[in-house]
Design a protein around this motif. Structure first.
Motif, PDB file in Angstrom:
ATOM      1  N   ALA A 153      37.970  40.209  38.537  1.00 33.23           N
ATOM      2  CA  ALA A 153      38.107  40.176  39.993  1.00 33.23           C
ATOM      3  C   ALA A 153      37.225  41.221  40.657  1.00 33.23           C
ATOM      4  N   GLN A 154      37.198  42.422  40.097  1.00 30.18           N
ATOM      5  CA  GLN A 154      36.410  43.494  40.705  1.00 30.18           C
ATOM      6  C   GLN A 154      34.936  43.124  40.792  1.00 30.18           C
ATOM      7  N   HIS A 171      33.760  40.435  41.629  1.00 34.11           N
ATOM      8  CA  HIS A 171      33.536  39.474  42.714  1.00 34.11           C
ATOM      9  C   HIS A 171      33.976  40.011  44.075  1.00 34.11           C
ATOM     10  N   LEU A 172      34.172  41.315  44.165  1.00 34.72           N
ATOM     11  CA  LEU A 172      34.463  41.914  45.466  1.00 34.72           C
ATOM     12  C   LEU A 172      33.190  41.955  46.303  1.00 34.72           C
ATOM     13  N   LYS A 203      34.683  46.331  48.288  1.00 37.18           N
ATOM     14  CA  LYS A 203      34.557  47.298  47.196  1.00 37.18           C
ATOM     15  C   LYS A 203      34.552  48.727  47.741  1.00 37.18           C
ATOM     16  N   TYR A 233      39.683  34.997  39.969  1.00 39.42           N
ATOM     17  CA  TYR A 233      38.942  34.686  41.188  1.00 39.42           C
ATOM     18  C   TYR A 233      39.842  34.748  42.421  1.00 39.42           C
ATOM     19  N   ALA A 289      40.309  38.397  43.461  1.00 41.93           N
ATOM     20  CA  ALA A 289      39.133  38.857  44.207  1.00 41.93           C
ATOM     21  C   ALA A 289      39.163  38.333  45.627  1.00 41.93           C
ATOM     22  N   ASN A 299      39.258  40.562  48.992  1.00 39.68           N
ATOM     23  CA  ASN A 299      38.156  40.412  49.951  1.00 39.68           C
ATOM     24  C   ASN A 299      38.683  40.070  51.345  1.00 39.68           C
TER      25      ASN A 299
END
Length: 266
Positions: free
Chosen positions: A35-36, A38-39, A44, A254, A257, A261
């Motif tokens: 997940a990180q 796809h930040l 982030k 996903y 993330a 987001n």
């Protein structure tokens, strides 16, 4: 740096019976690691203000680690599983009726709503909410953490898994993952899971927490009939369980993330 009391008031909103850990340490951390990656840059940067740059994977099992801590024990009860009806729907009225609103979906919704104004909250509160969301999104994709109003599928019965006595719950929580790729680190597992196209990711991440959980409930439903108390589980079980587990781990990655987001990247 305001409203530190909000943490206690929201945590005390929840509480029911304790549910065991989902996905184990490797699974939870693999989800958080993927997940990180796809930040968005904005999300982030915002999250790192509270984590100090510590990887999300380090917080992924926080809720399990403090399960017996008197400061959290009562507050976190009920957050590890969510309820769906026989048609795999999970409206608020079903969650309220069967779990008094004390479930993972409701918890994620509540903490996300509180984080709408995260800049006004105490840093420690924001960090705790991040840790909880990281854990709960992963939990409600696990077969042993989906509850149905018409079926008892938490798997709290004994089986034999490749010659070893276990509960079915523990098989789903960690046994299947460990069996698929023995000895893998969570980083390597994240590499393996993170293989969806942008189009597939968009499709997986559409919708809300409730819709993600309902999708998980539909995915998991057939597995109720795979195992009965006392069964001996081996390669035949793994042929069905491994693809389901990895599909759920990937979706959870996903979707986690996407959740972060939405909170921190807009």
């Amino acid at each position: 740096m305001k409203k530190p009391f909000l943490l206690l008031s929201l945590l005390l909103t929840f509480g029911l019976h304790a549910d065991c850990a989902a996905w184990g340490t490797v699974g939870h951390r693999a989800i958080a690691e993927a997940a990180q990656r796809h930040l968005t840059p904005k999300a982030k940067a915002a999250i790192e203000r509270y984590t100090g740059g510590t990887p999300l994977a380090e917080y992924a099992v926080f809720m399990d680690e403090v399960a017996a801590d008197p400061r959290y024990k009562e507050s976190f009860r009920g957050w590890h599983a969510s309820i769906a009806d026989a048609e795999c729907n999970s409206p608020a009225e079903v969650r309220e009726k069967y779990r008094k609103g004390r479930d993972g979906v409701t918890g994620a919704e509540t903490l996300t709503a509180a984080l709408k104004n995260y800049r006004e909250l105490d840093d420690s509160v924001v960090l705790t909410y991040i840790k909880c969301i990281v854990h709960m999104v992963a939990d409600f994709h696990c077969p042993a953490h989906v509850r149905y109003t018409d079926a008892h599928n938490e798997g709290k019965f004994d089986v034999t898994f490749f010659g070893k006595p276990k509960t079915l719950h523990s098989v789903w929580d960690s046994g299947v993952i460990a069996r698929i790729h023995p000895g893998w680190s969570y980083e390597r597992y994240a590499d393996y899971l993170d293989n969806a196209s942008k189009r597939e990711i968009r499709r997986m991440t559409e919708g809300s927490y409730r819709q993600w959980f309902e999708d998980a409930a539909r995915d998991v439903r057939p597995s109720i009939d795979w195992v009965a108390p006392g069964d001996t589980l081996g390669e035949e079980f793994m042929a069905k369980a491994a693809p389901l587990a990895e599909q759920q781990l990937r979706k959870a990655s996903y979707r986690l993330a996407a959740a972060l987001n939405r909170i921190f990247g807009e």
